[in-house]
Design an enzyme around this catalytic site. Structure first.
Site, PDB file in Angstrom:
ATOM      1  CE1 TYR A 126      -4.367  -1.492   0.647  1.00  0.00           C
ATOM      2  CE2 TYR A 126      -2.906  -3.238   1.371  1.00  0.00           C
ATOM      3  CZ  TYR A 126      -4.160  -2.817   0.965  1.00  0.00           C
ATOM      4  OH  TYR A 126      -5.192  -3.713   0.865  1.00  0.00           O
ATOM      5  CD  GLU A 127      -0.384   6.373  -2.983  1.00  0.00           C
ATOM      6  OE1 GLU A 127      -0.170   6.395  -4.191  1.00  0.00           O
ATOM      7  OE2 GLU A 127      -1.412   6.831  -2.468  1.00  0.00           O
ATOM      8  CB  SER A 128       0.020   3.990   3.873  1.00  0.00           C
ATOM      9  OG  SER A 128      -0.189   2.584   3.870  1.00  0.00           O
ATOM     10  N   GLY A 129       3.059   2.842   2.738  1.00  0.00           N
ATOM     11  CA  GLY A 129       4.353   2.338   3.193  1.00  0.00           C
ATOM     12  C   GLY A 129       4.289   0.957   3.816  1.00  0.00           C
ATOM     13  N   GLY A 158       0.045   9.038  -6.079  1.00  0.00           N
ATOM     14  CA  GLY A 158       1.218   8.276  -6.493  1.00  0.00           C
ATOM     15  C   GLY A 158       1.172   7.777  -7.926  1.00  0.00           C
TER      16      GLY A 158
END
Lengths: 265, 272
Positions: free
Chosen positions: A55-58, A135
Site C-alpha cells: 500500500y502507498e502508505s508504506g 502516487g
C-alpha cells in the site's frame, strides 16, 4: 461450500472478481483505495496466498482481513512485513522496479490508456476538481505492469483527456497529439518510463488490452451479460474490438462467497 | 532543545500569519488538534503544505485560512471529494486560492531535499504529463549516464507540525506505525512543533520506531487524542465514521460553517 443458493453476482462483484483473477501468478501488487483494494485482498484469499500487498502508505506485505477504508488503516501496519516512510516507498520500491503489478483507477482514460485524475474542464477554471496525481504517475512509470479499473461510460472513456496525469502508452502513432512537450508519435519508452505500462483496463462491461504492436486498447473480453454494442456506445472513440471477444468465466461459488464474506467483515 | 509546553503557547510562539506551514501525517498521526488551534488563534494567509490535504486541510481551507495550497492528493480517503477544497478551487469560496501540485513521489522528494539541505532532488517522473508545465519541476541530465530525470525544488516550510505517540521530558520524540514523511517534514522546516499523545519519563524503543531528538524540535506539546479522527497507532483508532460524516458536513457551506463554529472555533468547545 454452502448449499444455500447464492444471489447472482452483481456487475460490480464480477468486475472485482475479474481483477482478482489477474493476480493469480503475480508476486507483488501495489494498491490504491476502493475496488482495487478489494480485488487484491480477494486474490490473496482465493488464488494466491503468497501475494505481497503493498500500500502507498508504506505497508509492505500487509495481510488485511477486512477491506480498509483508507490506505493507511492500522490493520495494514499491524500485519505488514515491513513499514517504510513515503520517500522510501517511492524511491526504493516503486522507482527501483520492485513491484510487479499496480492497480489504478482514474476519472478519464483514452485509447492508449493514459489517465486523468486531476481535473475535468480547464485546469485554471475546472468544472470538477479531482484529487490529483497522488502516487499514480510514478507507480505507472515504475511498476512492471498496470491494471486500470474504471466504470465503462462515455464520461470515462474519452477521445482526449482533459489533463494527462499519468502516462499509459503515451501517443505512439501521434493520433492524440496530447503528450505535452513531446514530439508526435512518442512512446512510453521514449519518455523513459521503465515498466511495461497498462496491460489491461477492466470495466463493468469487459476487459480491454493494448494491441501488442500499436498499443491501442482493444476489447478482448466481455463480462456476463455485456455486449459489444454496449461497449461501443459507452466509449468516446471508435473502439477496436477483437474478432471474437472472450466471454468472462462466470464467478465461481468460491469466489463469490469469499468476496461477500470479505466485504461483509 | 525542545521546549515542552502547552499547545496554545506552542502555536502562538511558532505560527504566524503568512507562514508556509506543513502539517504532515500520511493517513496516520495527522495533527488535527494543532491545526484546530491554529484556526482558533485566527491565523490567516497561510501557505498550507501537505501531501494529502484531507479533512484537516478541508477545514482550514474552508474557513479561509489558506492563501496557497501545496499538495499531491486532495481527497477524503475511501470516501470521495473534499468539498471545501473543491469549492475553493472551482468557485473561489471563501476566497480564491493558489495551488501548486505535485505527485506523491515529487512531494516526498521535495521534503527529502529540504531535510538534506540540498537545493533539489531527482527522480524519474513528470515527463509526458500535463503536471510538468503546471508545477515547479525541471528536467536535468544525469552527468554520469546521460539519463534525463526530473528535478524538484527543496521544500523548506517555515513551520512543520506533526503528531507522535510519545515524548520524554527532554522533548525527545518517538512515533511508530506508518511513518509517512513526518521526520523529513520536521528536519526540512525552519521551526517545528510536535504534539504527542503522552509525555513519559523514558522512551522505550519500539519496532519500527522513528526517533526525533529533542534538539531538532522547537516545541513539544501534550495533546491526547490529538490526531483524531485519524489515529495514533497502538493508542487510538481511526474514526472512519467521522470521515464518512465529513462528506455530509462539508458539502454545504452553511452546514460546514456551523459545524466549525461548534466543534473547532468556539473557544469554549470541548477539546476533541
Amino acid at each position: 461450500m454452502s448449499t444455500v443458493k447464492q444471489a447472482p453476482a452483481t456487475t460490480g462483484e464480477v468486475q472485482t472478481i475479474v481483477a482478482a483473477r489477474r493476480l493469480t501468478s503475480a508476486k507483488v501488487v501495489f494498491i490504491g483505495v476502493g475496488r482495487p483494494s478489494t480485488a487484491a485482498i480477494l486474490a490473496r484469499e482465493v488464488h494466491n496466498p503468497a501475494l505481497v500487498l503493498v500500500y502507498e502508505s508504506g505497508t509492505i506485505g500487509a495481510k488485511p482481513r477486512r477491506v480498509p477504508l483508507s490506505i493507511g488503516d492500522g490493520e495494514l501496519a499491524e500485519t505488514a512485513d515491513a513499514v517504510v516512510a513515503v520517500p522510501e516507498m517511492f524511491a526504493y520500491w516503486v522507482q527501483a522496479g520492485r513491484i510487479d503489478v499496480a492497480f489504478l483507477g482514474a476519472a478519464q482514460v483514452d485509447r492508449y490508456a493514459n489517465l486523468n485524475s486531476t481535473v475535468i474542464g480547464e485546469y485554471d477554471a475546472p468544472r470538477t476538481r479531482l484529487p490529483g496525481a497522488g502516487g499514480a504517475p510514478e507507480i505507472a512509470g515504475g511498476c512492471g505492469e498496470v491494471v486500470v479499473i474504471v466504470p465503462h461510460t462515455t464520461r470515462t472513456f474519452v477521445e482526449r483527456l482533459d489533463f494527462v496525469t499519468t502516462v499509459g502508452h503515451a501517443d505512439p502513432d501521434g493520433v492524440l497529439g496530447s503528450i505535452p512537450g513531446e514530439p508526435a508519435g512518442i512512446t512510453r519508452e521514449g519518455l523513459g518510463l521503465r515498466g511495461r505500462g497498462p496491460s489491461a483496463v477492466i470495466t463493468d462491461l469487459g476487459v480491454l488490452q493494448p494491441d501488442p504492436v500499436t498499443k491501442e486498447l482493444v476489447l478482448v473480453e466481455l463480462l456476463p451479460g455485456a455486449t459489444v454494442q454496449q461497449a461501443r456506445e459507452r466509449t468516446g472513440w471508435d473502439l477496436r474490438v477483437a474478432d471474437d471477444p472472450r466471454r468472462t468465466a462466470e464467478p465461481t461459488a468460491e469466489e463469490l462467497t469469499a468476496l461477500r464474506e470479505l466485504v461483509g467483515r | 532543545m525542545a521546549e515542552v509546553t502547552d499547545l496554545r503557547s506552542a502555536v502562538a510562539g511558532l505560527v504566524r500569519d503568512g507562514d508556509a506551514v506543513a502539517l504532515e501525517g500520511f493517513t496516520h498521526l495527522i495533527p488535527f488538534r494543532a491545526g484546530h488551534e491554529i484556526l482558533r488563534q485566527g491565523r490567516r494567509d497561510l501557505e498550507l503544505i501537505r501531501m494529502t490535504p484531507d479533512v484537516l486541510y478541508d477545514q482550514m481551507v474552508g474557513v479561509g485560512a489558506a492563501r496557497k495550497l501545496v499538495f499531491s492528493y486532495g481527497g477524503n480517503p475511501g470516501v470521495g471529494s473534499l468539498h471545501r477544497f473543491r469549492d475553493a478551487i472551482e468557485h473561489g469560496w471563501p476566497h480564491p486560492i493558489e495551488i501548486e501540485e505535485h505527485s506523491h513521489a515529487g512531494m516526498a522528494n521535495r521534503y527529502l531535499a529540504g531535510a538534506s539541505d540540498l537545493p533539489f532532488a531527482v527522480l524519474r517522473g513528470y515527463r509526458g504529463t500535463d503536471l510538468e508545465a503546471r508545477t515547479r519541476v525541471e528536467r536535468v541530465t544525469c552527468p554520469f549516464t546521460g539519463e534525463v530525470l526530473a528535478a524538484v525544488p527543496a521544500l523548506h516550510p517555515d513551520v512543520s507540525i506533526v503528531h507522535a505517540q510519545e515524548a520524554d521530558r527532554q522533548g525527545n520524540v518517538q512515533l511508530w506505525g506508518i511513518p509517512g514523511v513526518q521526520k523529513e517534514a520536521v528536519l526540512a522546516a525552519t521551526r517545528s512543533l510536535v504534539t504527542v499523545e503522552r509525555i513519559v519519563d523514558e522512551l522505550v524503543p519500539r519496532p519500527g520506531g522513528v526517533v526525533l531528538p529533542g534538539w531538532t524540535i522547537d516545541a513539544v506539546a501534550e495533546a491526547p487524542g490529538g490526531s483524531q479522527p485519524s489515529y495514533a497507532h497502538g493508542i487510538t483508532d481511526r474514526d472512519n465514521a467521522a470521515y464518512r460524516e465529513w462528506d455530509r458536513v462539508s458539502r454545504d457551506r452553511d452546514t460546514f460553517a456551523a459545524w466549525m463554529d461548534e466543534h473547532v472555533l468556539d473557544a469554549s468547545a470541548p477539546v476533541t
